[in-house]
Write a protein that holds these residues in place. Structure first.
Motif, mmCIF file in Angstrom:
data_model
loop_
_atom_site.group_PDB
_atom_site.id
_atom_site.type_symbol
_atom_site.label_atom_id
_atom_site.label_comp_id
_atom_site.label_asym_id
_atom_site.label_seq_id
_atom_site.Cartn_x
_atom_site.Cartn_y
_atom_site.Cartn_z
ATOM 1 N N ARG A 222 0.829 -1.202 0.000
ATOM 2 C CA ARG A 222 0.000 0.000 0.000
ATOM 3 C C ARG A 222 0.870 1.262 0.000
ATOM 4 O O ARG A 222 0.588 2.239 -0.712
ATOM 5 C CB ARG A 222 -0.922 -0.026 1.211
ATOM 6 N N LEU A 223 1.932 1.239 0.792
ATOM 7 C CA LEU A 223 2.839 2.381 0.846
ATOM 8 C C LEU A 223 3.565 2.558 -0.489
ATOM 9 O O LEU A 223 3.761 3.687 -0.956
ATOM 10 C CB LEU A 223 3.861 2.193 1.971
ATOM 11 N N GLU A 225 2.442 1.717 -3.393
ATOM 12 C CA GLU A 225 1.463 2.257 -4.350
ATOM 13 C C GLU A 225 1.250 3.752 -4.125
ATOM 14 O O GLU A 225 1.096 4.520 -5.076
ATOM 15 C CB GLU A 225 0.146 1.499 -4.192
ATOM 16 N N SER A 226 1.279 4.179 -2.856
ATOM 17 C CA SER A 226 1.063 5.589 -2.541
ATOM 18 C C SER A 226 2.250 6.461 -2.953
ATOM 19 O O SER A 226 2.082 7.638 -3.280
ATOM 20 C CB SER A 226 0.803 5.763 -1.041
ATOM 21 N N THR A 227 3.445 5.884 -2.914
ATOM 22 C CA THR A 227 4.645 6.672 -3.207
ATOM 23 C C THR A 227 5.085 6.599 -4.667
ATOM 24 O O THR A 227 5.972 7.342 -5.071
ATOM 25 C CB THR A 227 5.819 6.206 -2.325
ATOM 26 N N ILE A 246 4.483 10.242 3.438
ATOM 27 C CA ILE A 246 3.487 9.175 3.289
ATOM 28 C C ILE A 246 3.826 7.990 4.191
ATOM 29 O O ILE A 246 2.974 7.453 4.902
ATOM 30 C CB ILE A 246 3.401 8.728 1.815
ATOM 31 N N GLU A 250 2.057 6.131 8.152
ATOM 32 C CA GLU A 250 1.598 4.746 8.253
ATOM 33 C C GLU A 250 2.433 3.891 9.205
ATOM 34 O O GLU A 250 1.931 2.936 9.788
ATOM 35 C CB GLU A 250 1.625 4.091 6.859
#
Length: 581
Positions: A222-223, A225-227, A246, A250
């Motif tokens: 998830r991280l 994908e966010s970065t 980001i 988390e």
């Protein structure tokens, strides 16, 4: 006999509780998860399980063979006393998990301790403790999961053999016989169940680790994908700052930092007042990670912070790589080393790998962009010198007879080459600009063909704001002229259609030329092919750029029959508010 069952189960509950509490510690979980233990770990395992066996002895129930009374906890035994205990559980666990060496080692520790307590069964119990380690080691299967029934069987078997050794060694035999009759069956059953329960607890711990690992993997993905939208621009101060922000939201750590090979690119979290972006790398540990490419865990003194009240007490430093070369580091700071758990280390390692892949993708995208520019330049290089010479010859011939027309052709030629040169600096243009480029080109060609070429435009003006790669439309029109209608004796016709249909713009270049034979049609646009009529390189480049920039659905659709002309069509996405980047 039966009055011993309840107290034994009570003691067994204590042992199981102790085992459960101990498995909460990181040391034991690491130990059990190890497939191959080094010497230090083996000695630690022997000591641990040996102490576990001693606890089983101390929590046993005394039995006096003279008075036939059961007692409570004891630290020494008189000659007529013996112990009903769960010592075997720790020894069996040692052998099943660690093999002969650890099983026998734990058996010696627990056996010597039992012998020191005294009682007429002291020697027999001491020997049987070692025997239990041998038996459990025999059933140890490296790399294979243990079954509950195996643990139950080994625990019960070890206790059964202990009863036999008591009968063989203990003196007098009559007293030993009375003891075995009274405590034998309860101890066999209780220790078999206890060994199985201990294994069950270990299984639950490992299962819990796997669940936590799966959750951490999900978090890492998830991280990542966010970065990705930031790191795909490369490892820069801006992308590092946004990625660290980001991740910091988390991951439960004190601070996050990112560096390149020389400087701190970003620092988010505690101590950001003196750990600042732009400063040179301070720690030898960071330089070591850059040099070796291996993860390092450091304490406060290794962080080398000169600030007297810096709250950062430990850090995990992992490398960021591109094609196996370290290009920077990612740092996770915590207040104390105790906060660095296995779970956190797994998450950090996973993030390091995923972020490194993103940096590699960023390089790949840059390379792809350069390749697109190279394709555009290749298209420019294809501008036939004969086209320029022929155009200039036509203009020269018109300067005397039709000077105004010659002037218009010069302007069109200038516009055509200006558009070609400008294409190298732009990733996108509009269909409106592309159509201007095509009209400039066709104005020159129509003059050369002297009324033998007729061009029809069917254009939806609302579609002209759509974005398209530069030099997409002109090569298609040029292909129609060079290979379709150049040698045509009858009137040549080209139709250019641009229509908005739903969320797409459909573009068609149609000619009434010589057409394309079937064999060549199969490969045209998919690869460049050497032949007497051309290489197909222009169509190949246009097709690949449409696929790269607009997707698979935008590839060229070519229909042709020999002697019946050619249709070249494609579609591109259209958005209500198109803007150029």
């Amino acid at each position: 006999m039966f009055e011993l069952f309840l107290p034994m189960l009570e003691r067994l509950g204590i042992i199981v509780t102790v085992a459960f509490i101990i498995t909460r510690f990181r040391f034991l979980r690491e130990l059990i998860d190890q497939k191959t233990l080094d010497s230090r770990q083996q000695y630690m395992a022997i000591a641990f399980f040996g102490v576990f066996g001693i606890i089983g002895t101390y929590t046993g129930i005394t039995y006096d063979t003279s008075s036939f009374d059961f007692g409570r906890w004891t630290y020494t035994l008189v000659e007529s006393e013996a112990l009903a205990n769960s010592r075997v559980i720790g020894i069996v666990a040692a052998g099943l998990f660690g093999g002969y060496r650890i099983g026998i080692g734990a058996g010696i520790i627990a056996g010597v301790h039992r012998f020191s307590l005294g009682g007429f069964t002291g020697a027999a119990c001491g020997i049987s403790a070692v025997v239990a380690g041998v038996i459990a080691g025999y059933f140890h299967k490296k790399g294979k999961p243990l079954k509950l029934k195996t643990a139950f069987f080994v625990g019960a078997l070890a206790e059964t053999l202990q009863m036999g050794i008591i009968l063989l060694i203990s003196d007098p035999f009559a007293r030993a016989w009375v003891l075995v009759q009274e405590i034998g069956l309860p101890m066999v059953a209780a220790n078999g169940v206890g060994s199985a329960l201990f294994l069950l607890i270990i299984r639950n711990v490992l299962h819990e680790e796997e669940k936590v690992g799966a959750l951490q993997a999900q978090k890492a993905l998830r991280l990542a994908e966010s970065t990705v939208s930031h790191l795909r621009k490369g490892l820069t101060k801006d992308s590092a700052e946004k990625a660290c922000q980001i991740i910091f939201k988390e991951v439960q750590v004190s601070a996050i930092s990112m560096t390149d090979k020389e400087r701190i690119l970003a620092h988010v979290g505690q101590a950001d007042d003196h750990h600042k972006a732009g400063e040179p790398i301070q720690t030898d540990a960071t330089r070591e990670v850059i040099h070796t490419g291996e993860r390092i865990v450091v304490r406060h003194e290794d962080i080398h912070c000169q600030h007297p009240s810096c709250p950062l007490g430990a850090a995990v430093i992992v490398p960021l790589k591109k094609r196996q070369e370290v290009v920077g580091t990612l740092k996770f700071y915590v207040t104390t080393p105790k906060e660095i758990s296995n779970v956190l280390l797994e998450l950090i390692q996973g993030l390091s790998s995923l972020l490194s892949q993103q940096l590699e993708l960023a390089d790949a995208e840059k390379a792809q962009e350069l390749a697109r520019e190279a394709e555009v330049k290749a298209l420019q290089a294809q501008v036939n010198p004969h086209f320029l010479f022929n155009s200039l010859n036509v203009i020269v011939s018109l300067t005397r007879t039709e000077p105004d027309k010659a002037r218009s052709l010069l302007i069109a030629l200038s516009r055509f080459f200006r558009q070609n040169l400008g294409a190298t600096t732009k990733t996108w243009t509009t269909l409106k600009e592309e159509l201007k480029h095509v009209k400039a080109y066709l104005l020159i060609e129509e003059t050369r063909f002297v009324d033998r070429l007729h061009v029809d435009y069917d254009v939806d003006e609302s579609a002209l704001s759509a974005r398209i790669a530069p030099l997409t439309l002109q090569p298609l029109v040029e292909n129609s002229i060079k290979h379709g209608i150049k040698d045509q004796e009858v009137e040549a016709q080209i139709i250019i259609s641009i229509q908005q249909v739903g969320g797409h713009v459909e573009i068609l270049v149609k000619d009434n030329g010589a057409g394309i034979d079937g064999d060549r049609l199969k490969t045209l646009g998919e690869q460049s092919v050497e032949s007497s009529v051309g290489t197909g390189f222009g169509l190949f480049n246009v097709n690949k750029r449409l696929e790269h920039m607009h997707g698979e659905g935008s590839k060229l659709q070519i229909k042709s029959n020999k002697g019946q002309g050619t249709d070249i069509a494609f579609s591109i996405p259209f958005y209500e508010k198109e803007t150029l980047s």
